[in-house]
Design an enzyme around this catalytic site. Structure first.
Site, PDB file in Angstrom:
ATOM      1  N   HIS A  23       0.855  -1.198   0.000  1.00 29.50           N
ATOM      2  CA  HIS A  23       0.000   0.000   0.000  1.00 29.50           C
ATOM      3  C   HIS A  23       0.895   1.254   0.000  1.00 29.50           C
ATOM      4  O   HIS A  23       0.811   2.077   0.907  1.00 29.50           O
ATOM      5  CB  HIS A  23      -0.944   0.039   1.209  1.00 29.50           C
ATOM      6  CG  HIS A  23      -2.113  -0.891   1.097  1.00 29.50           C
ATOM      7  ND1 HIS A  23      -2.805  -1.369   2.188  1.00 29.50           N
ATOM      8  CD2 HIS A  23      -2.734  -1.436   0.023  1.00 29.50           C
ATOM      9  CE1 HIS A  23      -3.783  -2.162   1.791  1.00 29.50           C
ATOM     10  NE2 HIS A  23      -3.760  -2.220   0.475  1.00 29.50           N
ATOM     11  N   HIS A  79     -11.455  -9.912  -5.850  1.00 31.33           N
ATOM     12  CA  HIS A  79     -11.136  -8.556  -5.375  1.00 31.33           C
ATOM     13  C   HIS A  79     -10.418  -7.795  -6.486  1.00 31.33           C
ATOM     14  O   HIS A  79      -9.541  -8.357  -7.161  1.00 31.33           O
ATOM     15  CB  HIS A  79     -10.250  -8.695  -4.126  1.00 31.33           C
ATOM     16  CG  HIS A  79      -9.861  -7.438  -3.452  1.00 31.33           C
ATOM     17  ND1 HIS A  79     -10.545  -6.242  -3.567  1.00 31.33           N
ATOM     18  CD2 HIS A  79      -8.814  -7.176  -2.603  1.00 31.33           C
ATOM     19  CE1 HIS A  79      -9.938  -5.325  -2.835  1.00 31.33           C
ATOM     20  NE2 HIS A  79      -8.892  -5.857  -2.252  1.00 31.33           N
ATOM     21  N   GLU A  81      -8.465  -5.030  -6.179  1.00 34.23           N
ATOM     22  CA  GLU A  81      -7.213  -4.333  -5.874  1.00 34.23           C
ATOM     23  C   GLU A  81      -6.084  -4.978  -6.687  1.00 34.23           C
ATOM     24  O   GLU A  81      -6.069  -6.195  -6.898  1.00 34.23           O
ATOM     25  CB  GLU A  81      -6.913  -4.389  -4.366  1.00 34.23           C
ATOM     26  CG  GLU A  81      -5.877  -3.364  -3.959  1.00 34.23           C
ATOM     27  CD  GLU A  81      -5.796  -3.134  -2.447  1.00 34.23           C
ATOM     28  OE1 GLU A  81      -6.449  -3.866  -1.672  1.00 34.23           O
ATOM     29  OE2 GLU A  81      -5.058  -2.199  -2.048  1.00 34.23           O
ATOM     30  N   ASP A  83      -3.153  -5.946  -6.419  1.00 33.27           N
ATOM     31  CA  ASP A  83      -2.324  -7.084  -6.001  1.00 33.27           C
ATOM     32  C   ASP A  83      -3.001  -8.413  -6.337  1.00 33.27           C
ATOM     33  O   ASP A  83      -2.366  -9.472  -6.271  1.00 33.27           O
ATOM     34  CB  ASP A  83      -1.945  -7.018  -4.509  1.00 33.27           C
ATOM     35  CG  ASP A  83      -3.112  -6.776  -3.581  1.00 33.27           C
ATOM     36  OD1 ASP A  83      -4.068  -6.101  -3.982  1.00 33.27           O
ATOM     37  OD2 ASP A  83      -3.075  -7.259  -2.435  1.00 33.27           O
ATOM     38  N   HIS A 147     -11.806  -5.840   2.494  1.00 38.20           N
ATOM     39  CA  HIS A 147     -11.739  -4.486   3.018  1.00 38.20           C
ATOM     40  C   HIS A 147     -12.069  -3.429   1.988  1.00 38.20           C
ATOM     41  O   HIS A 147     -11.928  -2.231   2.256  1.00 38.20           O
ATOM     42  CB  HIS A 147     -10.319  -4.227   3.589  1.00 38.20           C
ATOM     43  CG  HIS A 147      -9.250  -4.231   2.535  1.00 38.20           C
ATOM     44  ND1 HIS A 147      -8.330  -3.221   2.415  1.00 38.20           N
ATOM     45  CD2 HIS A 147      -8.983  -5.079   1.519  1.00 38.20           C
ATOM     46  CE1 HIS A 147      -7.510  -3.468   1.413  1.00 38.20           C
ATOM     47  NE2 HIS A 147      -7.908  -4.590   0.863  1.00 38.20           N
ATOM     48  N   ASP A 166      -8.553 -11.347   0.952  1.00 42.71           N
ATOM     49  CA  ASP A 166      -7.708 -10.669   1.946  1.00 42.71           C
ATOM     50  C   ASP A 166      -8.003 -11.118   3.390  1.00 42.71           C
ATOM     51  O   ASP A 166      -7.098 -11.119   4.235  1.00 42.71           O
ATOM     52  CB  ASP A 166      -7.890  -9.148   1.853  1.00 42.71           C
ATOM     53  CG  ASP A 166      -7.157  -8.553   0.658  1.00 42.71           C
ATOM     54  OD1 ASP A 166      -6.151  -9.132   0.221  1.00 42.71           O
ATOM     55  OD2 ASP A 166      -7.594  -7.501   0.171  1.00 42.71           O
ATOM     56  N   TYR A 194      -1.500  -7.726  10.417  1.00 43.75           N
ATOM     57  CA  TYR A 194      -2.330  -7.594   9.212  1.00 43.75           C
ATOM     58  C   TYR A 194      -3.765  -7.218   9.599  1.00 43.75           C
ATOM     59  O   TYR A 194      -4.364  -6.307   9.027  1.00 43.75           O
ATOM     60  CB  TYR A 194      -2.272  -8.935   8.488  1.00 43.75           C
ATOM     61  CG  TYR A 194      -3.024  -9.061   7.193  1.00 43.75           C
ATOM     62  CD1 TYR A 194      -2.357  -8.973   5.976  1.00 43.75           C
ATOM     63  CD2 TYR A 194      -4.384  -9.347   7.168  1.00 43.75           C
ATOM     64  CE1 TYR A 194      -3.033  -9.142   4.782  1.00 43.75           C
ATOM     65  CE2 TYR A 194      -5.065  -9.514   5.985  1.00 43.75           C
ATOM     66  CZ  TYR A 194      -4.382  -9.413   4.787  1.00 43.75           C
ATOM     67  OH  TYR A 194      -5.063  -9.584   3.616  1.00 43.75           O
ATOM     68  N   HIS A 227      -3.158 -13.746   0.728  1.00 44.52           N
ATOM     69  CA  HIS A 227      -1.783 -13.435   1.156  1.00 44.52           C
ATOM     70  C   HIS A 227      -1.380 -14.414   2.259  1.00 44.52           C
ATOM     71  O   HIS A 227      -2.172 -14.691   3.167  1.00 44.52           O
ATOM     72  CB  HIS A 227      -1.687 -12.029   1.757  1.00 44.52           C
ATOM     73  CG  HIS A 227      -2.050 -10.931   0.814  1.00 44.52           C
ATOM     74  ND1 HIS A 227      -1.247 -10.541  -0.233  1.00 44.52           N
ATOM     75  CD2 HIS A 227      -3.138 -10.128   0.767  1.00 44.52           C
ATOM     76  CE1 HIS A 227      -1.819  -9.537  -0.877  1.00 44.52           C
ATOM     77  NE2 HIS A 227      -2.975  -9.281  -0.298  1.00 44.52           N
TER      78      HIS A 227
HETATM   79 FE1  FEO Z   1      -7.115  -5.644  -0.838  1.00 45.30          FE
HETATM   80 FE2  FEO Z   1      -4.641  -7.931  -1.045  1.00 45.30          FE
HETATM   81  O1  FEO Z   1      -5.697  -6.534  -1.622  1.00 45.30           O
END
Ligand code: FEO
Length: 395
Positions: A23, A79, A81, A83, A147, A166, A194, A227
């Site tokens: 981030h 998701h 995002e 990543d 999130h 996530d 996290y 992750h």
């Molecule tokens: Fe919300 Fe691992 O991205």
């Protein structure tokens, strides 16, 4: 290289050993991380998520070594995002018509980030499902604001795997893939860091979502996040931890966080620490210099604390810029049910303690009246006020 998760389900993600921050510079990475993507090869072949944009070409090349990309029947984008969706552009150049199952908000987010590419999106909601053959299916569960607005989890029947994205993850590289193979001390250190730094602002939603998932009465043998390590031995242990952490969690701990110009505020911080130990030897005391120590680690200790003391000298009618930025971060994490005290030195106008108190109140802390405000440097008179301040924090 693929790694087997269970039966016909493989991990095909990216082990990010070199990652230092996430981030932008908002999240420090100290034990590597991973972006987990999964390949399901039943009668249908399904790819769940991709990896971060910089690794998109490696991702597609590696996937080509494992399967003929044209065999992928559909993609699930849990998701948007980057990543997790950042390799879609490279992948979709190879298989442009492949359906992508995701939420409505995910379509908007992917198109916002990568442009409208006329990809074949299939919008799904909680409870929608698709058959993947061999008597198995995928059931989708929206995870709105866990999130991001578009977040979703996917449950695979038969093998009873929850691809949670996530949620329940860690920024932690585990080559052995599974939580039971990982160093347990690091695993839990990274899991709580996290949760605190990424998910805590949405803690209320976490509690409700856990209830919703439990009410689905689906057996869960494996929780495979996007992750870090995969939970296969007692996978509900991380769900139970989330339920505990999301409920105004605290331990018998007090954290002192401060910055200083000429060490006067440092001396007050150290005296407060000594006094806490003197009055309550069982209380764990942590002391951090905000500008020298990792802000995510400090926030994790704040999360564990029942009270905090925050210090800053006054500089040009305000607190130090390091403390100001830290307070913004603190407010965003939305901690609950914690006390706070303020302290600091000044030479001229002396606004810092009042500003700290106001900003701690705005961050949701129960701020005590007792404070230490020292002109030039802390005197015996100032130090004599510390026992009352500590007593009020401990009550
Ligand atoms: Fe919300 Fe691992 O991205």
């Amino acid at each position: 290289m693929r790694k087997t998760v269970k039966n016909n389900v493989s991990w095909v993600g990216y082990m990010d050993w070199e990652l230092e921050t996430f981030h932008g510079d908002e999240y420090s990475i100290t034990n590597g991380s991973s972006q987990n993507a999964y390949l399901i090869e039943e009668e249908k072949t399904v790819l769940i998520d991709t990896v971060w944009t910089p690794h998109r070409n490696d991702f597609v090349d590696n996937l080509k070594k494992e399967i003929d990309l044209k065999k992928i029947d559909f993609i699930v984008a849990n998701h948007a995002e980057c990543d997790h969706s950042g390799s879609l552009t490279a992948l979709m150049r190879e298989i442009p018509d492949t359906p992508i199952y995701c939420t409505e908000a995910c379509v908007k987010s992917i198109e916002g980030q990568f442009g409208k590419q006329n990809w074949n999106f299939k919008v799904v909601k909680t409870g929608d499902s698709i058959e993947i053959g061999n008597g198995k299916k995928l059931i989708f569960v929206e995870m709105k604001m866990l999130h991001w607005p578009d977040s979703m989890a996917t449950y695979m029947t038969g093998d009873s795997i929850l691809f949670s994205n996530d949620a329940f993850g860690q920024h932690f590289a585990v080559e052995e893939l599974f939580a039971d193979k990982a160093n347990q001390c690091l695993l839990w250190k990274e899991a709580v860091k996290y949760f605190v730094n990424i998910l805590h602002p949405f803690a209320m939603l976490v509690a409700n979502k856990i209830k919703e998932i439990k009410n689905l009465n689906l057996p869960i043998d494996i929780i495979a996040p996007s992750h870090g390590a995969i939970w296969r031995e007692n996978p509900m242990q991380i769900v139970e931890k989330y339920a505990e952490w999301a409920n105004a969690y605290q331990e018998n701990q007090i954290t002192i966080a401060y910055d200083t110009m000429w060490e006067g505020t440092t001396k007050i911080a150290h005296k407060i620490a000594e006094e806490i130990h003197k009055q309550s030897p069982d209380t764990v005391v942590k002391v951090f210099n905000i500008s020298k120590q990792d802000k995510n680690e400090i926030m994790t200790e704040v999360f564990k604390s029942k009270a905090i003391a925050v210090g800053s000298p006054t500089e040009v009618n305000d607190v130090l810029s390091s403390v100001s930025g830290w307070l913004s971060f603190l407010k965003g994490l939305k901690f609950k049910n914690k006390k706070a005290a303020a302290f600091g030195c000044y030479g001229w106008s002396g606004e810092s303690v009042k500003i700290l108190q106001e900003r701690l109140k705005a961050a949701g802390f129960n701020v005590i009246e007792q404070n230490i405000k020292s002109l030039w440097k802390p005197t015996e008179e100032d130090f004599n006020k510390i026992p009352e301040l500590v007593k009020a924090l401990l009550v």
